[in-house]
Design an enzyme around this catalytic site. Sequence first.
Site, PDB file in Angstrom:
ATOM      1  N   CYS A  11       0.821  -1.215   0.000  1.00 46.76           N
ATOM      2  CA  CYS A  11       0.000   0.000   0.000  1.00 46.76           C
ATOM      3  C   CYS A  11       0.853   1.262   0.000  1.00 46.76           C
ATOM      4  CB  CYS A  11      -0.936  -0.007   1.204  1.00 46.76           C
ATOM      5  SG  CYS A  11      -2.468  -0.897   0.873  1.00 46.76           S
TER       6      CYS A  11
ATOM      7  N   HIS B 270      -5.973 -13.916 -14.691  1.00 47.47           N
ATOM      8  CA  HIS B 270      -5.244 -13.410 -15.850  1.00 47.47           C
ATOM      9  C   HIS B 270      -3.797 -13.187 -15.442  1.00 47.47           C
ATOM     10  CE1 HIS B 270      -8.970 -12.681 -18.143  1.00 47.47           C
ATOM     11  NE2 HIS B 270      -9.479 -12.350 -16.969  1.00 47.47           N
TER      12      HIS B 270
END
Length: 711
Positions: free
Chosen positions: A396, A515
């Site tokens: 983060c 993906h």
Amino acid sequence: MKQTVPFTRDLVLVGGGHTHALVLRSWGMNPLPGVRLTVINPGPTAPYSGMLPGFVAGHYTRDELDIDLVKLARFAGARIIVGKAVAIDPIAKTISVPDRPDIAYDVAVIDVGITSEMPTLAGFAEHGIPAKPLGVFASRWDAYRANATTPKVAVIGGGVAGAELAMAMAYALRDQAPEVSLIDRGEVLDGFNEPTRNRLLAALEELNVSLVEHAEVAEVLPNAVRLTDGTLVPSDFTTGAAGARPHDWVADIGLDLQEGSLVVGPTLQTSDPDVFAVGDCAYLSHDPRPKAGVFAVREAPYLFDNLRARLSDGKMRNYHPQKDYLKLISLGGKEALAEKLGTARRSTLLWKWKNHIDRTFMNQFEKLPQMEPELPLRVAQGVKDALGDTPLCGGCGAKVGRGALQGALKTLPETGRNDIVPLVGDDAALLKTGGALQVFTTDHLSAVTDDPVLMAKITAIHALGDIWAMGADPQAAVLSLTLPRMSADLQQRTVTEVTQTISENLGGAALVGGHTTMGDSMTIGLSLTGLCSADPVTLAGAQVGDVLVLTKPIGSGTILAAEMRRLARGADVLACYKSMTQSNEDFARALKDAHAMTDVTGFGLAGHLAGMCETSGVGATVRLDNVPLLDGALSLAESGVRSSLFPDNRNDTRITAPDTARSALMFDPQTAGGLLAALPRDQAVAITKKFPNVGISIIGEITEGRGVTFS
């Protein structure tokens, strides 16, 4: 740094012995492009055996004894896996570590030392402390020395290692009139010539070490060692320095052995050319030598060169150990005995010499050279300002500032859809799906560690935060994975590690697809759905009079920023990882009736609390001393370490806070942080009692007004 050469080979170092420590240092200064390096060790540090007697005697601290493998791995560009290897399969070319998928290798090195465990000696497993592995022994001795009042110590094994330990223990406890016994089935120190042995025996006598010779040990008791003739030798700290042997799992690999040790030739390869072995767990078949740290140190440059050669079809070098070596033996106090070629001397000057040698060895791991690339001489205007004073953090800490995203979202038109429940400020969407309320969220993280398994765990816990914060049950997940450039074999290995780990850490949700792509570095993202069995918990319900509950300590952004710069202690980094991989699921269930809840992530505790207050139309006060902190975070903040997102988080006009290091941590971006909930005090007290040992805390209360104040 941008990766320009794809990874094509996995090199795995099993164990953190002296040879591996030196190889890691050399690799950091001269890596082989295309090799992904991994080190596996049970803990964050590797104790240096040369300083163990000095540590036991009290001349060195534990930090001075230990090589910090977390810092060293960062310098070497290696992923560190903290766990104990329990098996190697040379056919499948995999290494087994509990609680994670097997680790594949192309070339592996074993440097796990030996053990002094005595499994066949009655009572030793329960009441004895083996001198090796050193880390466990050092921790147990530290605790004993701090609490002993009438110490009684026994050392089983009267060789030089046992004698050094006995003298060191006697010296450390000298002010408490200790009883120290050195037990041997034959004569103590019988491996030395008579003049050398007499000098060592004199040193033992000066420290009042009692010799128990020609004695067979029958059993180790809580407060004594019982000999076969019935004699009881008093001891409430019994250690074993005799019969050191290879670890049992090494014999199960299926490679050639000599009395349990892996047989290696002059190139340090075992009977499998893709498996090397060094240090005490190896047997030099071409030139056998006793177990001694000096050989492990001398092997390091040969191992480094031969690994590069094996991984790049180069020419190997042959290692031939010296015939004899100088033995420097600590005598408890700051005095040492030196022996070589049958000649021995003892003096305080020899201890100073030994101390200089040992500290010089350790300093090369403390004072690692700076290898970071510099900026080109000419760069565009604004580049230096955009880079700032610190490298871009992972997790983060790498997020775009709050204002950029909120400003962009405000430019979007209204959707006009009636199957989306309008929310203000929440990170997740609330959808009406077939009569059910479904939470939908997405999150992705740039890597804070090069270990795909650890990073996958962190990402799963982090992404689930929005689901849990709204009181929903995780339902399904889709993975988005970016890997650094690597060969097809390494892609398969890494994707398998990530998907297995994600699937096991989704709190009951199913991983239904994903993906993948390749880029400059690893990032892992998850899109998640969750189902609400009751009204969702949002940011908007906090009420004046509520108290604020936080479920995890804060400080991860600071610790991870420091780790990138090799400023954080390895043990603190691992504690930070442990906190990040702690699930919030049980906390979320306990807080399902909270008036408002959010997870604490990129905007820090202060920013997320301000968002809750703004949405709920209330204010809040937080007492800084009530906010739990991760180990090491405050000292790093006091030294000026800040995450790269900190300046943006601190520039929040809704928040009033003093200009202190503890206050700065309130703006620290958290990765996989805790839940922050507002609820009535009686409920909060009951919940904290339900989780007494996991850091859940009441940190403040909801007030009138609109701002947030830390005091």
